[in-house]
Design a protein around this motif. Structure first.
Motif, PDB file in Angstrom:
ATOM      1  N   ASP A  65       0.824  -1.210   0.000  1.00 28.39           N
ATOM      2  CA  ASP A  65       0.000   0.000   0.000  1.00 28.39           C
ATOM      3  C   ASP A  65       0.855   1.256   0.000  1.00 28.39           C
ATOM      4  O   ASP A  65       0.390   2.343  -0.361  1.00 28.39           O
ATOM      5  N   PHE A  66       2.116   1.110   0.444  1.00 27.39           N
ATOM      6  CA  PHE A  66       3.052   2.223   0.476  1.00 27.39           C
ATOM      7  C   PHE A  66       4.115   2.086  -0.607  1.00 27.39           C
ATOM      8  O   PHE A  66       5.212   2.638  -0.483  1.00 27.39           O
ATOM      9  N   ASP A  67       3.783   1.316  -1.644  1.00 26.94           N
ATOM     10  CA  ASP A  67       4.703   1.087  -2.767  1.00 26.94           C
ATOM     11  C   ASP A  67       5.974   0.369  -2.344  1.00 26.94           C
ATOM     12  O   ASP A  67       7.030   0.538  -2.956  1.00 26.94           O
ATOM     13  N   LEU A  68       5.874  -0.437  -1.288  1.00 25.37           N
ATOM     14  CA  LEU A  68       7.004  -1.246  -0.845  1.00 25.37           C
ATOM     15  C   LEU A  68       6.802  -2.667  -1.373  1.00 25.37           C
ATOM     16  O   LEU A  68       5.848  -3.341  -1.021  1.00 25.37           O
ATOM     17  N   VAL A  69       7.712  -3.102  -2.212  1.00 28.08           N
ATOM     18  CA  VAL A  69       7.599  -4.432  -2.809  1.00 28.08           C
ATOM     19  C   VAL A  69       8.562  -5.385  -2.110  1.00 28.08           C
ATOM     20  O   VAL A  69       9.377  -4.984  -1.286  1.00 28.08           O
ATOM     21  N   LEU A  70       8.442  -6.666  -2.428  1.00 24.87           N
ATOM     22  CA  LEU A  70       9.304  -7.718  -1.869  1.00 24.87           C
ATOM     23  C   LEU A  70       9.158  -7.834  -0.365  1.00 24.87           C
ATOM     24  O   LEU A  70      10.093  -8.242   0.322  1.00 24.87           O
ATOM     25  N   MET A  71       8.002  -7.472   0.171  1.00 22.42           N
ATOM     26  CA  MET A  71       7.745  -7.584   1.601  1.00 22.42           C
ATOM     27  C   MET A  71       6.910  -8.837   1.869  1.00 22.42           C
ATOM     28  O   MET A  71       6.013  -9.171   1.091  1.00 22.42           O
ATOM     29  N   THR A  72       7.191  -9.522   2.968  1.00 17.89           N
ATOM     30  CA  THR A  72       6.514 -10.780   3.254  1.00 17.89           C
ATOM     31  C   THR A  72       5.567 -10.686   4.452  1.00 17.89           C
ATOM     32  O   THR A  72       4.947 -11.673   4.801  1.00 17.89           O
ATOM     33  N   SER A  73       5.471  -9.523   5.074  1.00 21.06           N
ATOM     34  CA  SER A  73       4.717  -9.417   6.321  1.00 21.06           C
ATOM     35  C   SER A  73       3.794  -8.207   6.305  1.00 21.06           C
ATOM     36  O   SER A  73       3.730  -7.449   5.336  1.00 21.06           O
ATOM     37  N   THR A  74       3.072  -8.039   7.416  1.00 14.92           N
ATOM     38  CA  THR A  74       2.104  -6.961   7.571  1.00 14.92           C
ATOM     39  C   THR A  74       2.649  -5.919   8.531  1.00 14.92           C
ATOM     40  O   THR A  74       3.202  -6.259   9.582  1.00 14.92           O
ATOM     41  N   LEU A  75       2.501  -4.659   8.170  1.00 15.07           N
ATOM     42  CA  LEU A  75       2.966  -3.562   9.010  1.00 15.07           C
ATOM     43  C   LEU A  75       1.796  -3.018   9.822  1.00 15.07           C
ATOM     44  O   LEU A  75       0.801  -2.553   9.257  1.00 15.07           O
ATOM     45  N   CYS A  76       1.920  -3.074  11.146  1.00 14.73           N
ATOM     46  CA  CYS A  76       0.865  -2.598  12.036  1.00 14.73           C
ATOM     47  C   CYS A  76       1.417  -1.462  12.890  1.00 14.73           C
ATOM     48  O   CYS A  76       2.455  -1.608  13.543  1.00 14.73           O
ATOM     49  N   VAL A  77       0.704  -0.343  12.874  1.00 16.58           N
ATOM     50  CA  VAL A  77       1.205   0.853  13.554  1.00 16.58           C
ATOM     51  C   VAL A  77       0.167   1.382  14.533  1.00 16.58           C
ATOM     52  O   VAL A  77      -1.043   1.308  14.287  1.00 16.58           O
ATOM     53  N   PRO A  78       0.632   1.944  15.656  1.00 19.99           N
ATOM     54  CA  PRO A  78      -0.300   2.499  16.643  1.00 19.99           C
ATOM     55  C   PRO A  78      -0.892   3.817  16.154  1.00 19.99           C
ATOM     56  O   PRO A  78      -0.409   4.434  15.204  1.00 19.99           O
ATOM     57  N   GLN A  79      -1.942   4.248  16.815  1.00 19.20           N
ATOM     58  CA  GLN A  79      -2.631   5.481  16.451  1.00 19.20           C
ATOM     59  C   GLN A  79      -1.675   6.663  16.383  1.00 19.20           C
ATOM     60  O   GLN A  79      -1.773   7.513  15.494  1.00 19.20           O
ATOM     61  N   SER A  80      -0.715   6.719  17.297  1.00 17.13           N
ATOM     62  CA  SER A  80       0.183   7.870  17.380  1.00 17.13           C
ATOM     63  C   SER A  80       1.089   8.027  16.167  1.00 17.13           C
ATOM     64  O   SER A  80       1.631   9.109  15.931  1.00 17.13           O
TER      65      SER A  80
END
Length: 228
Positions: free
Chosen positions: A203-218
């Motif tokens: 979703d952020f134009d990052l390719v070759l990634m194998t995992s999910t990025l989870c970020v806090p509200q802050s």
């Protein structure tokens, strides 16, 4: 590998949220492909707490930290889950072509492709602990999770640590391919219980990634700026 690097785009992503002197947890550290570069990055005043449940892999992980002189590297011979218990599991086999990082502690995985067990059928006792019970930290910036279908239980066992420090979480979610990165039980729990937002890095134009990025509200408003 020939250049001494492993999955550099993912390392760069993690470093974007991990300052020098920062603290990270590597759940499912294997032999240190992520632990070592993150330890170098945070420097001697930072900390990388690396958990690896299988004995031979933990021994190699610890040796790699030692021979590289990494003071920030702390290793633990444990699996991370939501209870304290012992489990009997097949030993990884290192004498044939395979991927020891695919060794698993859960009862079953969807596929055993590339999993190579000990050729003699040897078993070992794996010790599972809860992250909330074993670490007393002053800060936590990043959690990387690669625990072969055990990510949901691992996060439940880290509930208080996550709530206290609100780290960025980079998780190999075993159900993301079929359900989508935002709709898995792991992503939904992080959203409802912790106020996180989970994203497919593409979703952020990052390719070759194998995992999910989870970020806090802050951090949700500055994710794109951090990973440029």
């Amino acid at each position: 590998i020939s250049e001494g690097r492993w999955m550099q785009p993912e390392l760069d992503l993690l470093k974007a949220f991990l300052p020098v002197g920062g603290v990270a947890v590597d759940a499912g550290a294997n032999i240190g492909g992520v632990t070592l570069p993150l330890s170098r990055h945070v420097g001697p005043d930072g900390q990388v707490h690396a958990f690896e449940p299988f004995r031979v892999l933990h021994q190699v992980l610890t040796a790699n930290c030692a021979i590289n002189g990494l003071l920030s590297c702390f290793t633990y011979h444990n699996a991370l889950g939501n209870r304290t218990e012992q489990r009997s599991r097949r030993m990884p086999g290192l004498a044939a072509v395979g991927n020891p990082s695919k060794s698993y502690v859960v009862d079953a995985v969807k596929s055993e492709l590339l999993v190579h067990h000990d050729s003699q059928g040897r078993m070992e006792t794996v010790s599972m602990v809860r992250l909330d019970d074993v670490l007393r930290l002053e800060r936590l910036d990043v959690i990387k999770i690669d625990v072969e279908s055990g990510e949901y239980e691992m996060l439940l066992g880290a509930e208080h640590t996550i709530r206290k420090f609100q780290p960025v979480i980079y998780v190999e979610d075993s159900e993301a391919d079929t359900l989508g990165a935002t709709k898995t039980p792991t992503a939904q729990w992080l959203k409802k219980a912790q106020g996180y937002s989970c994203h497919d890095p593409r979703d952020f134009d990052l390719v070759l990634m194998t995992s999910t990025l989870c970020v806090p509200q802050s951090l949700q408003q500055e994710v794109r700026e951090r990973i440029r």
